[in-house]
Design a protein around this motif. Structure first.
Motif, mmCIF file in Angstrom:
data_model
loop_
_atom_site.group_PDB
_atom_site.id
_atom_site.type_symbol
_atom_site.label_atom_id
_atom_site.label_comp_id
_atom_site.label_asym_id
_atom_site.label_seq_id
_atom_site.Cartn_x
_atom_site.Cartn_y
_atom_site.Cartn_z
ATOM 1 N N LEU A 162 -4.073 11.820 0.844
ATOM 2 C CA LEU A 162 -3.685 13.142 1.355
ATOM 3 C C LEU A 162 -2.316 13.111 2.026
ATOM 4 C CD1 LEU A 162 -7.075 14.443 2.822
ATOM 5 C CD2 LEU A 162 -5.910 15.195 0.728
ATOM 6 N N LEU A 163 -2.069 12.071 2.805
ATOM 7 C CA LEU A 163 -0.771 11.946 3.464
ATOM 8 C C LEU A 163 0.347 11.817 2.429
ATOM 9 C CD1 LEU A 163 -1.701 9.527 6.393
ATOM 10 C CD2 LEU A 163 -0.968 11.916 6.604
ATOM 11 N N HIS A 164 0.094 11.002 1.401
ATOM 12 C CA HIS A 164 1.120 10.797 0.375
ATOM 13 C C HIS A 164 1.375 12.092 -0.409
ATOM 14 C CE1 HIS A 164 3.720 8.398 -2.103
ATOM 15 N NE2 HIS A 164 3.124 8.832 -3.196
ATOM 16 N N LEU A 165 0.313 12.813 -0.709
ATOM 17 C CA LEU A 165 0.476 14.101 -1.401
ATOM 18 C C LEU A 165 1.246 15.091 -0.532
ATOM 19 C CD1 LEU A 165 -3.030 14.511 -3.090
ATOM 20 C CD2 LEU A 165 -0.842 13.983 -4.219
ATOM 21 N N GLY A 166 1.152 14.908 0.770
ATOM 22 C CA GLY A 166 1.875 15.761 1.709
ATOM 23 C C GLY A 166 3.313 15.327 1.939
ATOM 24 N N GLY A 167 3.736 14.275 1.237
ATOM 25 C CA GLY A 167 5.125 13.859 1.318
ATOM 26 C C GLY A 167 5.428 12.667 2.209
ATOM 27 N N VAL A 168 4.408 12.056 2.780
ATOM 28 C CA VAL A 168 4.631 10.896 3.650
ATOM 29 C C VAL A 168 4.825 9.655 2.773
ATOM 30 C CG1 VAL A 168 3.672 9.510 5.534
ATOM 31 C CG2 VAL A 168 3.193 11.971 5.428
ATOM 32 N N SER A 169 5.796 8.830 3.111
ATOM 33 C CA SER A 169 6.083 7.640 2.306
ATOM 34 C C SER A 169 4.977 6.596 2.448
ATOM 35 C CB SER A 169 7.412 7.018 2.728
ATOM 36 O OG SER A 169 7.285 6.407 3.993
ATOM 37 N N MET A 170 4.886 5.725 1.436
ATOM 38 C CA MET A 170 3.902 4.647 1.483
ATOM 39 C C MET A 170 4.165 3.737 2.682
ATOM 40 S SD MET A 170 2.965 3.433 -2.376
ATOM 41 C CE MET A 170 4.621 3.070 -2.917
ATOM 42 N N ARG A 171 5.432 3.474 2.962
ATOM 43 C CA ARG A 171 5.776 2.610 4.097
ATOM 44 C C ARG A 171 5.292 3.221 5.415
ATOM 45 N NH1 ARG A 171 11.427 0.207 4.095
ATOM 46 N NH2 ARG A 171 10.274 -1.386 2.997
ATOM 47 N N ALA A 172 5.510 4.522 5.597
ATOM 48 C CA ALA A 172 5.086 5.192 6.830
ATOM 49 C C ALA A 172 3.554 5.199 6.949
ATOM 50 C CB ALA A 172 5.636 6.610 6.880
ATOM 51 N N ILE A 173 2.895 5.436 5.823
ATOM 52 C CA ILE A 173 1.426 5.425 5.824
ATOM 53 C C ILE A 173 0.925 4.033 6.194
ATOM 54 C CG2 ILE A 173 -0.650 5.675 4.398
ATOM 55 C CD1 ILE A 173 0.978 7.749 2.727
ATOM 56 N N ALA A 174 1.499 3.017 5.574
ATOM 57 C CA ALA A 174 1.088 1.639 5.842
ATOM 58 C C ALA A 174 1.266 1.285 7.310
ATOM 59 C CB ALA A 174 1.885 0.686 4.959
ATOM 60 N N GLN A 175 2.406 1.649 7.881
ATOM 61 C CA GLN A 175 2.653 1.342 9.289
ATOM 62 C C GLN A 175 1.667 2.056 10.199
ATOM 63 O OE1 GLN A 175 6.804 2.342 9.692
ATOM 64 N NE2 GLN A 175 7.459 0.256 9.270
ATOM 65 N N SER A 176 1.378 3.308 9.896
ATOM 66 C CA SER A 176 0.470 4.059 10.766
ATOM 67 C C SER A 176 -0.970 3.570 10.655
ATOM 68 C CB SER A 176 0.547 5.557 10.457
ATOM 69 O OG SER A 176 -0.043 5.850 9.212
ATOM 70 N N MET A 177 -1.326 2.987 9.504
ATOM 71 C CA MET A 177 -2.699 2.522 9.302
ATOM 72 C C MET A 177 -2.861 1.020 9.537
ATOM 73 S SD MET A 177 -3.982 4.749 6.077
ATOM 74 C CE MET A 177 -4.853 6.260 6.483
ATOM 75 N N GLY A 178 -1.764 0.345 9.820
ATOM 76 C CA GLY A 178 -1.838 -1.077 10.130
ATOM 77 C C GLY A 178 -2.123 -1.973 8.938
ATOM 78 N N VAL A 179 -1.693 -1.555 7.746
ATOM 79 C CA VAL A 179 -1.859 -2.371 6.544
ATOM 80 C C VAL A 179 -0.499 -2.516 5.871
ATOM 81 C CG1 VAL A 179 -4.267 -1.695 6.149
ATOM 82 C CG2 VAL A 179 -2.434 -0.359 5.111
ATOM 83 N N ASP A 180 -0.438 -3.337 4.834
ATOM 84 C CA ASP A 180 0.836 -3.444 4.132
ATOM 85 C C ASP A 180 0.955 -2.358 3.065
ATOM 86 O OD1 ASP A 180 -0.694 -4.348 2.004
ATOM 87 O OD2 ASP A 180 0.076 -6.379 2.039
ATOM 88 N N ARG A 181 2.175 -2.183 2.570
ATOM 89 C CA ARG A 181 2.456 -1.133 1.598
ATOM 90 C C ARG A 181 1.647 -1.321 0.315
ATOM 91 N NH1 ARG A 181 7.528 -2.125 0.734
ATOM 92 N NH2 ARG A 181 7.447 -2.434 -1.482
ATOM 93 N N LYS A 182 1.360 -2.568 -0.041
ATOM 94 C CA LYS A 182 0.581 -2.846 -1.253
ATOM 95 C C LYS A 182 -0.827 -2.264 -1.152
ATOM 96 C CE LYS A 182 3.011 -7.112 -2.361
ATOM 97 N NZ LYS A 182 2.897 -8.566 -2.419
ATOM 98 N N ALA A 183 -1.406 -2.296 0.033
ATOM 99 C CA ALA A 183 -2.742 -1.742 0.227
ATOM 100 C C ALA A 183 -2.733 -0.233 0.017
ATOM 101 C CB ALA A 183 -3.269 -2.078 1.618
ATOM 102 N N VAL A 184 -1.686 0.419 0.497
ATOM 103 C CA VAL A 184 -1.563 1.868 0.305
ATOM 104 C C VAL A 184 -1.362 2.172 -1.174
ATOM 105 C CG1 VAL A 184 -0.184 3.917 0.830
ATOM 106 C CG2 VAL A 184 -0.674 2.243 2.630
ATOM 107 N N ARG A 185 -0.506 1.409 -1.822
ATOM 108 C CA ARG A 185 -0.257 1.618 -3.247
ATOM 109 C C ARG A 185 -1.540 1.448 -4.045
ATOM 110 N NH1 ARG A 185 0.775 -0.495 -8.025
ATOM 111 N NH2 ARG A 185 2.446 0.334 -9.314
ATOM 112 N N ARG A 186 -2.319 0.411 -3.713
ATOM 113 C CA ARG A 186 -3.591 0.168 -4.398
ATOM 114 C C ARG A 186 -4.515 1.373 -4.265
ATOM 115 N NH1 ARG A 186 -3.767 -5.053 -2.920
ATOM 116 N NH2 ARG A 186 -4.705 -4.585 -0.921
ATOM 117 N N ALA A 187 -4.565 1.951 -3.058
ATOM 118 C CA ALA A 187 -5.413 3.129 -2.825
ATOM 119 C C ALA A 187 -4.934 4.308 -3.666
ATOM 120 C CB ALA A 187 -5.412 3.498 -1.338
ATOM 121 N N LEU A 188 -3.615 4.488 -3.762
ATOM 122 C CA LEU A 188 -3.069 5.599 -4.550
ATOM 123 C C LEU A 188 -3.343 5.411 -6.041
ATOM 124 C CD1 LEU A 188 0.359 6.035 -2.726
ATOM 125 C CD2 LEU A 188 -1.706 7.427 -2.446
#
Length: 103
Positions: free
Chosen positions: A70-96
């Motif tokens: 939802l955050l990514h669809l709203g325009g938030v970058s993977m890096r920003a999402i990863a930092q806010s959730m305490g995971v690496d960018r790869k984890a966010v990418r995997r979820a997407l």
């Protein structure tokens, strides 16, 4: 010629490795343990492997993955999402990628 040692090596005792393994099993991350014990995260991983400890896959739970999408669809970058959730960018990418495969 005398060779200069760049970094001091830290060796863990058997009881420290026991504690490290117990803390990992209790939810501590490899990075947290590396910092706590003053060793490289590869050293922590090696100790866990030698003790045949099953490794956790770093990532997001189902609800966190949905929030990341939802955050990514709203325009938030993977890096920003990863930092806010305490995971690496790869984890966010995997979820997407997994969310896209399901749709």
């Amino acid at each position: 010629m005398v060779r200069r040692i760049e970094n001091l090596q830290t060796f863990l005792t058997a009881s420290e490795v026991d504690r490290l393994v117990d803390e990992y099993r209790s939810g501590a991350t490899v990075n947290e343990l590396a910092e706590k014990y003053g060793v490289h995260r590869a050293t922590v991983s090696a100790h866990l492997t030698r003790r045949r400890v099953g490794r956790r896959r770093p990532g997001l739970g189902v609800e966190e993955a949905a929030e990341a999408v939802l955050l990514h669809l709203g325009g938030v970058s993977m890096r920003a999402i990863a930092q806010s959730m305490g995971v690496d960018r790869k984890a966010v990418r995997r979820a997407l990628v997994e969310a896209q495969a399901m749709s």
